[in-house]
Design a protein around this motif. Structure first.
Motif, PDB file in Angstrom:
ATOM      1  N   SER A  94      12.588  15.845  42.044  1.00  0.00           N
ATOM      2  CA  SER A  94      13.129  15.546  43.369  1.00  0.00           C
ATOM      3  C   SER A  94      12.109  15.741  44.490  1.00  0.00           C
ATOM      4  N   GLU A  95      10.999  16.394  44.210  1.00  0.00           N
ATOM      5  CA  GLU A  95       9.933  16.517  45.206  1.00  0.00           C
ATOM      6  C   GLU A  95       8.967  15.370  44.961  1.00  0.00           C
ATOM      7  N   LEU A  96       9.155  14.315  45.735  1.00  0.00           N
ATOM      8  CA  LEU A  96       8.457  13.061  45.462  1.00  0.00           C
ATOM      9  C   LEU A  96       7.327  12.774  46.432  1.00  0.00           C
ATOM     10  N   ILE A  97       6.342  12.102  45.901  1.00  0.00           N
ATOM     11  CA  ILE A  97       5.303  11.478  46.711  1.00  0.00           C
ATOM     12  C   ILE A  97       5.734  10.014  46.796  1.00  0.00           C
ATOM     13  N   THR A  98       5.839   9.482  47.999  1.00  0.00           N
ATOM     14  CA  THR A  98       6.268   8.093  48.170  1.00  0.00           C
ATOM     15  C   THR A  98       5.269   7.345  49.046  1.00  0.00           C
ATOM     16  N   GLY A  99       5.363   6.046  48.986  1.00  0.00           N
ATOM     17  CA  GLY A  99       4.548   5.187  49.821  1.00  0.00           C
ATOM     18  C   GLY A  99       5.429   4.312  50.676  1.00  0.00           C
ATOM     19  N   SER A 100       4.797   3.580  51.577  1.00  0.00           N
ATOM     20  CA  SER A 100       5.533   2.646  52.426  1.00  0.00           C
ATOM     21  C   SER A 100       5.042   1.235  52.145  1.00  0.00           C
ATOM     22  N   PRO A 101       5.909   0.240  52.389  1.00  0.00           N
ATOM     23  CA  PRO A 101       5.535  -1.149  52.074  1.00  0.00           C
ATOM     24  C   PRO A 101       4.313  -1.648  52.838  1.00  0.00           C
ATOM     25  N   ASN A 103      -1.866  -0.035  52.720  1.00  0.00           N
ATOM     26  CA  ASN A 103      -2.713  -0.949  51.960  1.00  0.00           C
ATOM     27  C   ASN A 103      -2.893  -0.420  50.535  1.00  0.00           C
ATOM     28  N   ILE A 104      -3.371  -1.299  49.680  1.00  0.00           N
ATOM     29  CA  ILE A 104      -3.464  -0.990  48.251  1.00  0.00           C
ATOM     30  C   ILE A 104      -4.435   0.157  47.997  1.00  0.00           C
ATOM     31  N   GLU A 105      -5.507   0.204  48.746  1.00  0.00           N
ATOM     32  CA  GLU A 105      -6.483   1.283  48.571  1.00  0.00           C
ATOM     33  C   GLU A 105      -5.859   2.640  48.928  1.00  0.00           C
ATOM     34  N   GLU A 106      -5.070   2.687  50.004  1.00  0.00           N
ATOM     35  CA  GLU A 106      -4.394   3.934  50.378  1.00  0.00           C
ATOM     36  C   GLU A 106      -3.462   4.400  49.262  1.00  0.00           C
ATOM     37  N   ALA A 107      -2.721   3.475  48.688  1.00  0.00           N
ATOM     38  CA  ALA A 107      -1.806   3.825  47.598  1.00  0.00           C
ATOM     39  C   ALA A 107      -2.570   4.334  46.392  1.00  0.00           C
ATOM     40  N   SER A 108      -3.655   3.670  46.051  1.00  0.00           N
ATOM     41  CA  SER A 108      -4.481   4.074  44.919  1.00  0.00           C
ATOM     42  C   SER A 108      -5.044   5.472  45.140  1.00  0.00           C
ATOM     43  N   ASP A 109      -5.534   5.733  46.343  1.00  0.00           N
ATOM     44  CA  ASP A 109      -6.074   7.055  46.672  1.00  0.00           C
ATOM     45  C   ASP A 109      -4.985   8.126  46.581  1.00  0.00           C
ATOM     46  N   LEU A 110      -3.806   7.826  47.096  1.00  0.00           N
ATOM     47  CA  LEU A 110      -2.684   8.760  47.055  1.00  0.00           C
ATOM     48  C   LEU A 110      -2.284   9.071  45.614  1.00  0.00           C
ATOM     49  N   MET A 111      -2.202   8.038  44.796  1.00  0.00           N
ATOM     50  CA  MET A 111      -1.817   8.224  43.396  1.00  0.00           C
ATOM     51  C   MET A 111      -2.859   9.051  42.653  1.00  0.00           C
ATOM     52  N   SER A 112      -4.114   8.816  42.951  1.00  0.00           N
ATOM     53  CA  SER A 112      -5.200   9.563  42.316  1.00  0.00           C
ATOM     54  C   SER A 112      -5.156  11.027  42.761  1.00  0.00           C
ATOM     55  N   LYS A 113      -5.047  11.243  44.061  1.00  0.00           N
ATOM     56  CA  LYS A 113      -5.037  12.598  44.616  1.00  0.00           C
ATOM     57  C   LYS A 113      -3.872  13.417  44.077  1.00  0.00           C
ATOM     58  N   ASP A 114      -2.705  12.804  43.988  1.00  0.00           N
ATOM     59  CA  ASP A 114      -1.501  13.531  43.565  1.00  0.00           C
ATOM     60  C   ASP A 114      -1.183  13.385  42.082  1.00  0.00           C
ATOM     61  N   GLN A 115      -2.078  12.722  41.348  1.00  0.00           N
ATOM     62  CA  GLN A 115      -1.950  12.612  39.893  1.00  0.00           C
ATOM     63  C   GLN A 115      -0.638  11.956  39.453  1.00  0.00           C
ATOM     64  N   ILE A 116      -0.320  10.821  40.044  1.00  0.00           N
ATOM     65  CA  ILE A 116       0.893  10.101  39.671  1.00  0.00           C
ATOM     66  C   ILE A 116       0.550   8.686  39.241  1.00  0.00           C
ATOM     67  N   ARG A 117       1.314   8.184  38.307  1.00  0.00           N
ATOM     68  CA  ARG A 117       1.092   6.839  37.775  1.00  0.00           C
ATOM     69  C   ARG A 117       1.995   5.798  38.415  1.00  0.00           C
TER      70      ARG A 117
END
Length: 142
Positions: free
Chosen positions: A74-81, A84-98
């Motif tokens: 329930s403690e989620l990392i989320t993105g917004s529509p 940009n794709i690079e921001e999402a990729s960086d966020l996923m990498s930093k927070d270790q989420i697929r």
């Protein structure tokens, strides 16, 4: 530059907090996915992954009738529509989420995976690096 809304999956199958982990496992099998968002209406409450079911339910000998809310994340990392794709990729990498749920005004509007990012040539190396980092760090934790 492309945004997450350009590549995210929008027809995301979700479940309600009242659903059981058995129902979710069946839904995952039918949809061939490893994550199901848990929503009340369109409001994102959490996600349940195949790993959540294994670690928090099966390994703890919980019944198939166990409510999804007992094992979901329930403690989620989320993105917004509009990110940009690079921001999402960086966020996923930093927070270790697929997989990154995409929300707007607390409502689920889509989901993006590292695989979605990897198919876009402008970010191939970022997604590959993120996936590699996630996999390496998870291996080190085991």
């Amino acid at each position: 530059m492309k945004t997450i809304s350009d590549i995210m999956t929008t027809n995301v199958d979700s479940c309600s907090p009242q659903d059981s982990i058995y129902e979710i496992a069946v839904k995952m099998k039918q949809d061939d996915v490893g994550v199901i968002p848990v929503c009340e209406g369109k409001k994102l409450l959490g996600v349940i992954t195949d790993r959540d079911i294994v670690i928090r339910a099966v390994a703890e000998k919980k019944q198939g009738s166990t409510k999804v809310t007992d094992v979901m994340s329930s403690e989620l990392i989320t993105g917004s529509p509009d990110m940009n794709i690079e921001e999402a990729s960086d966020l996923m990498s930093k927070d270790q989420i697929r997989r990154l749920p995409i929300v707007e005004n607390s409502n689920l509007v889509g989901i993006v995976s590292l695989g979605d990012i990897a198919v876009h040539k402008e970010t191939d190396s970022k997604a590959g690096a993120a996936l590699s980092e996630i996999s390496e760090q998870r291996d080190q934790l085991q």
